[in-house]
Design a protein around this motif. Sequence first.
Motif, PDB file in Angstrom:
ATOM      1  N   UNK A  38       0.828  -1.216   0.000  1.00  0.00           N
ATOM      2  CA  UNK A  38       0.000   0.000   0.000  1.00  0.00           C
ATOM      3  C   UNK A  38       0.859   1.260   0.000  1.00  0.00           C
ATOM      4  N   UNK A  39       1.993   1.182   0.691  1.00  0.00           N
ATOM      5  CA  UNK A  39       2.798   2.374   0.924  1.00  0.00           C
ATOM      6  C   UNK A  39       3.576   2.833  -0.298  1.00  0.00           C
ATOM      7  N   UNK A  40       3.687   2.018  -1.337  1.00  0.00           N
ATOM      8  CA  UNK A  40       4.434   2.437  -2.519  1.00  0.00           C
ATOM      9  C   UNK A  40       3.794   3.638  -3.205  1.00  0.00           C
ATOM     10  N   UNK A  41       2.478   3.779  -3.061  1.00  0.00           N
ATOM     11  CA  UNK A  41       1.811   4.954  -3.622  1.00  0.00           C
ATOM     12  C   UNK A  41       2.370   6.236  -3.012  1.00  0.00           C
ATOM     13  N   UNK A  42       2.595   6.218  -1.696  1.00  0.00           N
ATOM     14  CA  UNK A  42       3.142   7.404  -1.032  1.00  0.00           C
ATOM     15  C   UNK A  42       4.581   7.651  -1.458  1.00  0.00           C
ATOM     16  N   UNK A  70     -13.942   6.295  -1.338  1.00  0.00           N
ATOM     17  CA  UNK A  70     -13.001   5.577  -0.464  1.00  0.00           C
ATOM     18  C   UNK A  70     -11.928   4.837  -1.245  1.00  0.00           C
ATOM     19  N   UNK A  71     -12.181   4.485  -2.522  1.00  0.00           N
ATOM     20  CA  UNK A  71     -11.171   3.783  -3.318  1.00  0.00           C
ATOM     21  C   UNK A  71     -10.186   4.743  -3.977  1.00  0.00           C
ATOM     22  N   UNK A  72     -10.481   6.027  -3.943  1.00  0.00           N
ATOM     23  CA  UNK A  72      -9.609   7.001  -4.587  1.00  0.00           C
ATOM     24  C   UNK A  72      -8.959   7.947  -3.585  1.00  0.00           C
ATOM     25  N   UNK A  73      -9.761   8.518  -2.692  1.00  0.00           N
ATOM     26  CA  UNK A  73      -9.208   9.408  -1.667  1.00  0.00           C
ATOM     27  C   UNK A  73      -8.796   8.628  -0.430  1.00  0.00           C
ATOM     28  N   UNK A  74      -9.614   7.653  -0.055  1.00  0.00           N
ATOM     29  CA  UNK A  74      -9.353   6.867   1.146  1.00  0.00           C
ATOM     30  C   UNK A  74     -10.559   6.906   2.074  1.00  0.00           C
ATOM     31  N   UNK A  95      -6.845   1.622   1.034  1.00  0.00           N
ATOM     32  CA  UNK A  95      -5.679   2.380   0.569  1.00  0.00           C
ATOM     33  C   UNK A  95      -5.245   3.303   1.697  1.00  0.00           C
ATOM     34  N   UNK A  96      -4.015   3.774   1.619  1.00  0.00           N
ATOM     35  CA  UNK A  96      -3.545   4.749   2.595  1.00  0.00           C
ATOM     36  C   UNK A  96      -4.237   6.079   2.343  1.00  0.00           C
ATOM     37  N   UNK A  97      -4.169   6.986   3.322  1.00  0.00           N
ATOM     38  CA  UNK A  97      -4.893   8.243   3.224  1.00  0.00           C
ATOM     39  C   UNK A  97      -4.015   9.422   2.840  1.00  0.00           C
TER      40      UNK A  97
END
Length: 909
Positions: free
Chosen positions: A336-340, A539-543, A570-572
């Motif tokens: 999940x964290x790779x997006x950040x 929730x699937x796009x923003x969190x 997903x992370x927020x």
Amino acid sequence: MRKVKTFFALFSLSILLTLALSALQVNPLHAATESASWLMAQEQTNNRSFEEIVKNSQKKEGLFTLYHNQETGKVHLELSPEQLQKNYLCFISLESGIGEGGIFRGLDLNEFLFQWRRQNNKVQLVVPNINFRTQPNDPQSRSVNRSVSDSVLYSLPILSTHPERQSILIDLTNVITSDRDLSNLANSFSKFLGSRYSIDSEKSYVYQVKSFPLNIEIESVFGFSENSGSRGRTLSSLPDSRAFNLNVRYSFIEVPTENSYRPRLADERVGFFTSAYKDLSNSTGRSPFVRYINRWNLQKQDPNSPLSPPIKPIVFWIENTVPLEYREAITEGVLMWNEAFEKAGYQDAIQVKQMPDDAPWDPADVRYNTIRWSTSFQPWFNGYGPSHVNPLTGQILDADIVIESNAVAKFYEGVGFLIDNNEGNNSQQNSSSQMNRNPCNLGRLSLAATSAANVNLSHDISSEHLCFGFESNRQLAMGAMAMSLFDGVNENSPKIQDYVHQYLRFLTAHEVGHTLGLRHNFHGSTLLSPEQLNDTNITHNLGLVGSVMDYVPVNLAPKGEPQGDYFPIIIGPYDRWAIEYGYTPTTANTLYAEEQFLKDIAQKSGEPELSFATDEDLWGVFLDPAANVFDLSNNMLQYSEWQLDNAIAMWDRLESRSPRAGEGYYQIRRMFETIFGYYQNHAENIVLYIGGQSFNRNRIGDPNGRLPFEPIPVIQQREALATLQKYVFSEEAFQFSPQLLNKLAPSRWQDWGNPDANSSLEYRIGDRILRLQKSILEEILAPTRLVRLRDLEFKTAPNNSLTMPELFEALQNSIWTEVLQPEEGVEISGIRRSLQREHLNLLTKMVLREVSVPEDALTLAWFQLKQLQEVLDKTLEKHNDGMNAYTLAHLEMTRDRIVKTLGAQLQTN
């Protein structure tokens, strides 16, 4: 006289020696070195040879060379000359537990930086004082060395010196097996163990020794025996409570000396763990305290590319102990964290690999970050995400995440079918009795605050790395019960498997966040409005939440409304922003040159989706209702009311449910009680609005910045009070049919496997309702809350605050409705009589000064009792003949107590 002569003789001898050295042009330091060499030669002559001492020992070469003699149990450590005066890290953890009482595998016991220092014929294990530092070449360094002290933990005799390598040999055995070992084990659990147990040296030994290039691992077994004459409670997880073993792991790691890592300054608006020290060379007028964030040493392969893989990614290995069916969820949680990290400029910064069953490497090797699977009898956590950090720089060196099997096992354990007598649908529930012992439901500000679920450990069990726990299990069960009771889903349904998958993925992401350096963010749950929570397009796009570093409850849609995600997938936004602050590379050449770059990121904190509040903003404070655990949405009043309605609907559904043929009713009892705990949690969340204030960490000049404190609008405080009157204090609350209450039987197995074994046979519904009402009433009238209400009158515009008179009057009107607004034939139910007694008790304690409240609160309590006495006089005179015996006796005694209280002589200072 003889002592004086001796002194002058020695003094004269020292002068002669100095003159002689001067005449010979000999440097005194050189003379000391020669003397040390002479001592080394004497050691070799007087002691057994190096090889003789380590004979029959197993040699382990790595960071240090160790010699483990399995017959004698001795562990010797060989130190080369270059390893003296060098920095190392020691991390000590519990490698095994007893399965209950908070003594569980994976708990960190101690960690510190240390050095081996030679003093004459001994080697000292020294913890240098790194809390105070100076810049290079600052003359103040000499003053620091004399003003503060290092800590010498052990002084060990040198047993021998190797004739060729000039390395020295010491005995490490007592350092890692005695009752004065490095972990300070006995004191760590002193509150739990008390005087009942002590370490038995006859049962303690070194279990195994492992040596790797960058670390050594030593595991010791400590045998605990019951002291003579001591008696205590039986520990259910032990076969015999008179003795048990605890395994302790000692990890010694070399502090990196490479220059590629640059520390990064912390900012309190962004929640990172920090490594701090006081810079005595700072004369700029700014704070002398320097705080580095804890983070990994990530560097781009291509510094000029906006998105580049790191030179060395952060790799997590899923240990081969993790069940096959959960590995996919854990993998997704890590990634999940790779997006950040992509926002910070890194591609595939985090990777996940599976440890093979025949792996040639050991998870104890510090070069491998692992995700481990643990099993405890009564765990206090579901996830544990510690990391090892260099305290000099804040660099994270490695991490090992522990996932407690009970996070899932307790969900499935005891899951059975409840048959809908009307519809024939199947259902399931979580049978864990631990759901109702929540260390996070803290009693908050109340007079009789419940301690953290009987936590009796002296070490910091509330560490941020210990996450979720009892309340998380209850939340997980509530979601499953909602699926079962509302939708007829059974435990074998793919929906349940997806539900568990979603939870485990979120739990893993939370723990990985800790290992990346992130602290809790208890403001993260306020991202969306209640109406947005179940819109998956959002929730699937923003969190679902602003941060997965919050303690997030299960997201239950109102009954009859479409259900969205139960847990974040997903992370927020806050998580992406925090990683941007911690890991985005800069071209700045110095630590302070990049400060402006970091400030530009941190000043975005005024944006609502980046709100941050961590542990010290919550525990023991409970000022801001938005900075809370197991709450959801930016309107908790609305969301909590939805959940109270959901709980009532679940109780109603239990009316028509029965166990399947051949099973007992204990599951209905556990479901009923689990719902009760859930109901209380949301009632307590609502209380936080009364006298509450918003708190934020904005700084002057931040865009969208606000004042640090903002009182909760009075309209919301009144709404919270009205909601509690309806759901907690009213006559209509807690209406259960005899049909349901007579189903609440416990399991009758009389063994340690039955969580109901020590419970009462009957379910005392009156006591259970009163316990909830009493807790909420004490929360509302807690001295701290009354002080806040008093002070809010100074902090808000006139007529824009909930005053103490309004609060006292509203409670009295709600709780004493039967006598304040009597109808023909006054009759007060048992539940209401109990609530009225508790209210009377609280007011009486205030008037008699048995609790410390503001003077205005004392006079208001006196006034309320005076008014109540007058009303009781009229009611008893007018309706005496129309009352049943319960009501008449209750009101007569109440009036008598009030008269005696108001007439009591008080002692004042």
